[in-house]
Scaffold this active site. Sequence first.
Site, PDB file in Angstrom:
ATOM      1  N   ARG A  29       0.818  -1.219   0.000  1.00  0.00           N
ATOM      2  CA  ARG A  29       0.000   0.000   0.000  1.00  0.00           C
ATOM      3  C   ARG A  29       0.848   1.264   0.000  1.00  0.00           C
ATOM      4  O   ARG A  29       0.424   2.302  -0.476  1.00  0.00           O
ATOM      5  CB  ARG A  29      -0.952   0.026   1.197  1.00  0.00           C
ATOM      6  CG  ARG A  29      -1.703  -1.258   1.365  1.00  0.00           C
ATOM      7  CD  ARG A  29      -3.215  -1.052   1.404  1.00  0.00           C
ATOM      8  NE  ARG A  29      -3.893  -2.293   1.114  1.00  0.00           N
ATOM      9  CZ  ARG A  29      -4.544  -2.550  -0.018  1.00  0.00           C
ATOM     10  NH1 ARG A  29      -4.639  -1.642  -0.960  1.00  0.00           N
ATOM     11  NH2 ARG A  29      -5.123  -3.717  -0.213  1.00  0.00           N
ATOM     12  N   HIS A  54       5.441  -9.778  -6.723  1.00  0.00           N
ATOM     13  CA  HIS A  54       4.200  -9.093  -7.095  1.00  0.00           C
ATOM     14  C   HIS A  54       4.381  -7.602  -6.837  1.00  0.00           C
ATOM     15  O   HIS A  54       4.776  -7.204  -5.747  1.00  0.00           O
ATOM     16  CB  HIS A  54       3.031  -9.650  -6.277  1.00  0.00           C
ATOM     17  CG  HIS A  54       1.675  -9.294  -6.803  1.00  0.00           C
ATOM     18  ND1 HIS A  54       1.286  -7.992  -7.045  1.00  0.00           N
ATOM     19  CD2 HIS A  54       0.622 -10.064  -7.156  1.00  0.00           C
ATOM     20  CE1 HIS A  54       0.049  -7.994  -7.517  1.00  0.00           C
ATOM     21  NE2 HIS A  54      -0.380  -9.236  -7.603  1.00  0.00           N
ATOM     22  N   TYR A  95      -0.057  -3.012  -5.097  1.00  0.00           N
ATOM     23  CA  TYR A  95      -1.387  -2.748  -5.657  1.00  0.00           C
ATOM     24  C   TYR A  95      -1.542  -1.281  -6.053  1.00  0.00           C
ATOM     25  O   TYR A  95      -2.368  -0.946  -6.888  1.00  0.00           O
ATOM     26  CB  TYR A  95      -2.480  -3.083  -4.628  1.00  0.00           C
ATOM     27  CG  TYR A  95      -2.598  -4.552  -4.336  1.00  0.00           C
ATOM     28  CD1 TYR A  95      -2.397  -5.494  -5.346  1.00  0.00           C
ATOM     29  CD2 TYR A  95      -2.921  -4.993  -3.066  1.00  0.00           C
ATOM     30  CE1 TYR A  95      -2.521  -6.846  -5.079  1.00  0.00           C
ATOM     31  CE2 TYR A  95      -3.046  -6.358  -2.800  1.00  0.00           C
ATOM     32  CZ  TYR A  95      -2.846  -7.269  -3.794  1.00  0.00           C
ATOM     33  OH  TYR A  95      -2.974  -8.601  -3.529  1.00  0.00           O
ATOM     34  N   HIS A 116      -0.402  -5.770 -11.917  1.00  0.00           N
ATOM     35  CA  HIS A 116      -1.731  -5.456 -12.401  1.00  0.00           C
ATOM     36  C   HIS A 116      -1.518  -4.367 -13.441  1.00  0.00           C
ATOM     37  O   HIS A 116      -0.875  -3.353 -13.131  1.00  0.00           O
ATOM     38  CB  HIS A 116      -2.611  -4.933 -11.256  1.00  0.00           C
ATOM     39  CG  HIS A 116      -2.856  -5.946 -10.173  1.00  0.00           C
ATOM     40  ND1 HIS A 116      -3.559  -5.660  -9.028  1.00  0.00           N
ATOM     41  CD2 HIS A 116      -2.493  -7.248 -10.091  1.00  0.00           C
ATOM     42  CE1 HIS A 116      -3.626  -6.762  -8.282  1.00  0.00           C
ATOM     43  NE2 HIS A 116      -2.972  -7.726  -8.896  1.00  0.00           N
ATOM     44  N   GLU A 162      -1.063  -9.446 -15.230  1.00  0.00           N
ATOM     45  CA  GLU A 162      -2.048 -10.333 -14.623  1.00  0.00           C
ATOM     46  C   GLU A 162      -3.425 -10.153 -15.257  1.00  0.00           C
ATOM     47  O   GLU A 162      -3.849  -9.028 -15.543  1.00  0.00           O
ATOM     48  CB  GLU A 162      -2.114 -10.079 -13.108  1.00  0.00           C
ATOM     49  CG  GLU A 162      -3.068 -11.022 -12.388  1.00  0.00           C
ATOM     50  CD  GLU A 162      -2.931 -11.007 -10.871  1.00  0.00           C
ATOM     51  OE1 GLU A 162      -2.005 -10.355 -10.340  1.00  0.00           O
ATOM     52  OE2 GLU A 162      -3.765 -11.653 -10.214  1.00  0.00           O
ATOM     53  N   ASP A 187      -4.948 -15.591 -13.301  1.00  0.00           N
ATOM     54  CA  ASP A 187      -5.512 -15.762 -11.960  1.00  0.00           C
ATOM     55  C   ASP A 187      -6.878 -16.432 -12.117  1.00  0.00           C
ATOM     56  O   ASP A 187      -7.775 -15.888 -12.783  1.00  0.00           O
ATOM     57  CB  ASP A 187      -5.632 -14.376 -11.292  1.00  0.00           C
ATOM     58  CG  ASP A 187      -6.076 -14.447  -9.848  1.00  0.00           C
ATOM     59  OD1 ASP A 187      -7.072 -15.129  -9.574  1.00  0.00           O
ATOM     60  OD2 ASP A 187      -5.444 -13.784  -9.002  1.00  0.00           O
ATOM     61  N   HIS A 202      -9.770 -14.337 -10.881  1.00  0.00           N
ATOM     62  CA  HIS A 202     -10.004 -13.159 -11.719  1.00  0.00           C
ATOM     63  C   HIS A 202     -10.664 -13.496 -13.058  1.00  0.00           C
ATOM     64  O   HIS A 202     -11.578 -12.800 -13.482  1.00  0.00           O
ATOM     65  CB  HIS A 202      -8.691 -12.427 -11.994  1.00  0.00           C
ATOM     66  CG  HIS A 202      -8.061 -11.842 -10.775  1.00  0.00           C
ATOM     67  ND1 HIS A 202      -6.867 -11.154 -10.825  1.00  0.00           N
ATOM     68  CD2 HIS A 202      -8.431 -11.823  -9.473  1.00  0.00           C
ATOM     69  CE1 HIS A 202      -6.540 -10.746  -9.604  1.00  0.00           C
ATOM     70  NE2 HIS A 202      -7.473 -11.144  -8.761  1.00  0.00           N
ATOM     71  N   HIS A 239      -2.089 -17.951 -10.800  1.00  0.00           N
ATOM     72  CA  HIS A 239      -2.559 -17.693  -9.442  1.00  0.00           C
ATOM     73  C   HIS A 239      -3.724 -18.630  -9.218  1.00  0.00           C
ATOM     74  O   HIS A 239      -4.758 -18.510  -9.883  1.00  0.00           O
ATOM     75  CB  HIS A 239      -3.026 -16.243  -9.286  1.00  0.00           C
ATOM     76  CG  HIS A 239      -1.905 -15.277  -9.123  1.00  0.00           C
ATOM     77  ND1 HIS A 239      -2.059 -13.920  -9.301  1.00  0.00           N
ATOM     78  CD2 HIS A 239      -0.615 -15.472  -8.732  1.00  0.00           C
ATOM     79  CE1 HIS A 239      -0.894 -13.317  -9.049  1.00  0.00           C
ATOM     80  NE2 HIS A 239      -0.008 -14.238  -8.703  1.00  0.00           N
ATOM     81  N   ASP A 242     -13.470  -9.453  -7.489  1.00  0.00           N
ATOM     82  CA  ASP A 242     -12.120  -9.785  -7.051  1.00  0.00           C
ATOM     83  C   ASP A 242     -12.025 -10.069  -5.552  1.00  0.00           C
ATOM     84  O   ASP A 242     -11.367  -9.340  -4.810  1.00  0.00           O
ATOM     85  CB  ASP A 242     -11.145  -8.660  -7.440  1.00  0.00           C
ATOM     86  CG  ASP A 242      -9.690  -9.073  -7.207  1.00  0.00           C
ATOM     87  OD1 ASP A 242      -9.448 -10.221  -6.778  1.00  0.00           O
ATOM     88  OD2 ASP A 242      -8.800  -8.236  -7.464  1.00  0.00           O
ATOM     89  N   HIS A 245     -10.947 -13.323  -3.286  1.00  0.00           N
ATOM     90  CA  HIS A 245     -10.443 -14.697  -3.319  1.00  0.00           C
ATOM     91  C   HIS A 245     -11.051 -15.525  -2.190  1.00  0.00           C
ATOM     92  O   HIS A 245     -11.329 -15.002  -1.121  1.00  0.00           O
ATOM     93  CB  HIS A 245      -8.918 -14.703  -3.159  1.00  0.00           C
ATOM     94  CG  HIS A 245      -8.210 -13.883  -4.186  1.00  0.00           C
ATOM     95  ND1 HIS A 245      -6.840 -13.831  -4.274  1.00  0.00           N
ATOM     96  CD2 HIS A 245      -8.674 -13.076  -5.176  1.00  0.00           C
ATOM     97  CE1 HIS A 245      -6.491 -13.031  -5.267  1.00  0.00           C
ATOM     98  NE2 HIS A 245      -7.584 -12.554  -5.826  1.00  0.00           N
ATOM     99  N   GLU A 262      -3.061 -17.436  -3.522  1.00  0.00           N
ATOM    100  CA  GLU A 262      -3.277 -16.110  -2.917  1.00  0.00           C
ATOM    101  C   GLU A 262      -4.606 -16.145  -2.196  1.00  0.00           C
ATOM    102  O   GLU A 262      -5.442 -15.258  -2.338  1.00  0.00           O
ATOM    103  CB  GLU A 262      -3.364 -15.034  -3.996  1.00  0.00           C
ATOM    104  CG  GLU A 262      -2.196 -14.908  -4.907  1.00  0.00           C
ATOM    105  CD  GLU A 262      -2.451 -13.869  -5.990  1.00  0.00           C
ATOM    106  OE1 GLU A 262      -3.431 -14.014  -6.750  1.00  0.00           O
ATOM    107  OE2 GLU A 262      -1.681 -12.910  -6.056  1.00  0.00           O
TER     108      GLU A 262
END
Length: 286
Positions: free
Chosen positions: A45, A75, A78, A115, A150, A184, A187, A219, A232, A234, A264
Amino acid sequence: MTTTSKTSDFRIGCHLSASEGYLSMAKTAVQIGANTFQFFTRNPRGGTAKPIDPEDVSAFLEYSEQNDIGPILAHASYTLNLCAAEDRIREFARYTLMDDLFRMEFTPGNLYNLHPGSHVQQGVEKGIELIAEALNAAITEEQTTWVLLETMAGKGTEIGRTFEELRSIIDRVHVKDRLGVCLDTCHVFDAGYDIKGNTDQVLETFDRVIGLDRLKAIHINDTKNPFQSHKDRHETIGNGYLGIETLRKVINHPALRHLPFYLETPNELPGYASEIALLKTERTGA
Ligand code: FE
Ligand code: FE
Ligand code: ZN
């Protein structure tokens, strides 16, 4: 089927905390029965990355060689949005991408997933253009790291909800031989590809639009929401709308089974350990 190599052909791992460094992640992976792992390159973040510790890196490289760990998947944060509308945010994302790719070369030949971005109010075309521009500024012919785009659920203005969008980005990137895709399972189903009812057809579409040779990682997630929800979220393996039947098909599919799989799912380490154990029992011919 017997094999002369002690190396397992099933590459399976999960997302791990990077706070204690590379060696610690590799040891954790071994403890939970994994032979690979995913991690955030920096605070997901925020944006700050810990400086690379050369001793940790060399200990990791030796340990992963001895314990057959890899390929590892980094990864991106985000918050990294290569097609943000605000210049300041876009510039920060570009700088972060370059810095991440520089850092990745300390552990050569691995995977870096991002992403693609959210176009905010600018439209898909503009978004794709900005993403490709940023990738062109960052990817070099010398790098050994694979950059993976992704497949996204299509939440908000996310780019990458269709295979065509990913293909348009790839088409605009000049150095393509280190550019791939990470699929993913949560996704794609959320985006509207019925990987549950029509696994083969989804993969045929992927092959036609992007090319299965660009698919470098999976993923492996279940989903809390029904088909085409664009949410989205999981779910743990076998407890969502995909279910174990679908995920079993994915890990064993002839077009996918050679790829590394990364969980994930919403879990702590014991949960990951049992999901890895479960998927190993579901793996055929291992
Ligand atoms: Fe992701
Ligand atoms: Fe993912
Ligand atoms: Zn997700």
